[in-house]
Design an enzyme around this catalytic site. Structure first.
Site, mmCIF file in Angstrom:
data_model
loop_
_atom_site.group_PDB
_atom_site.id
_atom_site.type_symbol
_atom_site.label_atom_id
_atom_site.label_comp_id
_atom_site.label_asym_id
_atom_site.label_seq_id
_atom_site.Cartn_x
_atom_site.Cartn_y
_atom_site.Cartn_z
ATOM 1 N N HIS A 275 0.929 -0.826 -0.080
ATOM 2 C CA HIS A 275 -0.472 -0.109 0.213
ATOM 3 C C HIS A 275 1.009 1.115 0.162
ATOM 4 O O HIS A 275 0.809 2.052 1.052
ATOM 5 C CB HIS A 275 -1.092 0.095 1.156
ATOM 6 C CG HIS A 275 -1.689 -0.962 1.036
ATOM 7 N ND1 HIS A 275 -1.951 -1.832 1.426
ATOM 8 C CD2 HIS A 275 -2.913 -0.824 0.664
ATOM 9 C CE1 HIS A 275 -3.028 -2.743 1.349
ATOM 10 N NE2 HIS A 275 -3.524 -2.286 0.603
ATOM 11 N N ASP A 316 -6.776 5.046 -0.940
ATOM 12 C CA ASP A 316 -5.299 4.571 0.370
ATOM 13 C C ASP A 316 -4.337 5.347 0.705
ATOM 14 O O ASP A 316 -3.472 4.782 1.184
ATOM 15 C CB ASP A 316 -4.823 3.101 -0.197
ATOM 16 C CG ASP A 316 -5.147 2.159 -0.391
ATOM 17 O OD1 ASP A 316 -6.173 1.896 0.503
ATOM 18 O OD2 ASP A 316 -5.095 1.096 -0.851
#
Length: 538
Positions: A275, A316
């Site tokens: 991520h 994210d």
């Protein structure tokens, strides 16, 4: 030093403006054109008007930096030269009984007479102006000059904006250097009371200019785009291009400099194995590709496309590398703040709009309040849809609508957008194997980091994240078979053109990992047999 400073000392003249004394300062380095505009402004005369400057005795003065100065008791007067004055001349000139011929050939006679004395020069100037339309030429030149000056001014504004951006980045670097590391906080953004102050953990990078080739532009529109070959500044340039290409900069009246600042600020994803900013770019590029592949420009509004792209980029933001399950089980600050309800996704939304709240990063600054309210709500809805805990709920909702889908129905369109961002968020296996497989390694590394921490803290460990139980094939087969393929095949009902480019690669990927699993099982069985043979030999 003395001579240098004196050369820049301003010169002063005093004007009679409607019976009042007007003081005018100018540098000896000014051009005659600059001084003329200054005199016009001081005398309340339009900028491009032809003017004459007269002393108290009625003599004309040359308008240039070397003109003689005067005092407040001996005022100069600025006189506009209009067509009427050119026909009738000023009272001072009339007193001298100067005749003005109607054709150019007759200029020679008064011209010969005037050459006998310098006092006739003003009359000659006016005669020539009238005969050869010098004032019209001056006006044309002045208009062109004004256009050029406007262009120079706009370029100057761009330079100022760029310098401001550089200064802002320098301040951020200095601030982050002085702050050091974080103390017992699961997020790198500190939420102050006013909800606007951000303190990024890492430096904001420089943003070197990168020009996209035509080959890159075409590749950006395809799911096969290899995201591993690009540096961060190149990915930022690609994202910037997407906003321009889709017409979002024009639709939302985005200042291009603001768009750059916003993208640079969003670069501050953490350096997680999975991520991270490259994942953000990967999802955004897939969204851009789906927009082109499904011809969404013809089916959705530009505002909808802006919502999709912005949500994909922000989906994210500030991901800490530990999923919602860990946040809830460990009772982290994020889980407490958001009451165990999609803590990460709520955090991504909060950080996204904190950044948009900064005037220098607000790409929606020129959108009216009501429209921004709708955009904000839509982006929040899309980012919250990326929580995999809601996967079944969102997909079932879309399945109920897809057979009778109506692009004019707002609920239908919202449901489609939610499914699209979900598809893009987990779309790595759509890409070629050499592009997709490294992402599996990155994801497993992040999973193993979490499971190791969960074990050390005495928290429950998910089997698919346990390094002692999961393999790459077992991690992917179930996810592809039961999550990816059903979702993309449902989208394929609405957009049949994605089957060959998107759905078939998923089926191929499933087959690839099933083959790997069979190989792993065969190797395991062989090793087991060898071990039994060794034991029996003993």
């Amino acid at each position: 030093m003395g001579s240098s400073s004196s050369s820049y000392a301003p010169r002063t003249i005093y004007l009679d403006v409607e019976g009042k004394v007007q003081k005018v300062l100018f540098s000896r380095h000014c051009s005659p054109c600059d001084i003329k505009e200054l005199l016009c402004s001081s005398s309340n005369i339009p900028r491009n008007t032809a003017i004459m400057l007269m002393d108290p005795e009625g003599s004309l003065l040359s308008i240039d930096p070397t003109m003689p100065t005067n005092s407040a008791s001996s005022l100069y007067k600025v006189i506009p030269v209009s067509d009427r004055q050119l026909g009738g001349i000023s009272p001072q000139l009339c007193a001298r009984r100067v005749c003005f011929p109607s054709d150019r050939k007759s200029l020679l006679s008064p011209l010969t007479r005037c050459l006998h004395g310098l006092r006739c020069l003003p009359e000659i100037t006016l005669l020539l102006s009238r005969a050869f339309k010098i004032d019209e030429l001056k006006t044309e030149v002045a208009n062109r000059l004004a256009t050029l000056e406007k262009r120079v001014e706009l370029e100057g504004v761009k330079v100022v904006e760029i310098e401001k951006c550089k200064n802002d980045m320098k301040k951020l670097r200095d601030e982050m250097t002085s702050r050091g590391g974080r103390v017992n906080c699961p997020c790198k953004y500190n939420f102050s009371d006013d909800g606007k102050k951000l303190t990024p953990r890492r430096d904001v990078p420089d943003y070197p200019k990168y020009t996209l080739s035509q080959e890159t532009i075409e590749a950006l529109k395809k799911p096969t785009f290899d995201v591993w070959h690009w540096e961060h500044n190149e990915m930022l340039s690609c994202l910037e291009y997407m906003y321009h290409d889709l017409g979002l900069v024009k639709e939302f009246t985005i200042n291009p400099i603001t768009l750059k600042r916003w993208l640079v600020r969003l670069w501050n994803y953490r350096s997680n194995p999975f991520h991270n900013f490259r994942h953000c770019f990967c999802v955004s590029q897939m969204m851009y590709g789906m927009i082109h592949l499904c011809n969404l420009q013809d089916k959705l509004t530009l505002t909808d496309l802006g919502m999709l792209m912005t949500a994909a980029i922000c989906h994210d933001l500030d991901h800490p590398g530990y999923n919602n399950t860990y946040q809830i089980n460990a009772r982290t600050e994020l889980a407490v703040r958001y009451n165990d309800i999609s803590p990460l996704e709520n955090h991504h939304c909060a950080v996204a709009f904190q950044i948009l709240a900064l005037p220098e990063c607000n790409i929606f600054a020129n959108v009216d309040a009501e429209a921004f309210k709708q955009i904000r709500q839509a982006i929040i809805t899309l980012i919250l849809a990326t929580d995999m805990a809601r996967h079944r709920e969102i997909l079932n909702s879309f399945k109920h609508r897809v057979d009778n889908f109506d692009f004019t129905n707002e609920e239908h369109v919202t449901c489609l957008k939610m499914v699209l961002i979900k598809c893009c968020d987990i779309s790595n296996e759509v890409r070629p194997t050499e592009v997709a497989e490294p992402w599996v390694d990155c994801l497993l590394e992040e999973y193993f980091m979490q499971s190791d921490r969960e074990k050390s803290e005495g928290l429950p460990v998910a089997p698919f994240m346990d390094r002692d139980k999961v393999t790459k094939p077992t991690a992917q087969i179930g996810f592809i078979k039961f999550v990816l393929i059903p979702m993309f095949e449902t989208v394929m009902k609405l957009f049949p053109q994605i089957e060959e480019i998107v759905v078939q690669p998923l089926r191929d990927s499933r087959d690839h990992y099933e083959e790997l699993k069979q190989i792993d099982e065969a190797m395991s069985e062989k090793k087991k047999t060898e071990n039994i043979g060794d034991c029996s030999g003993l």
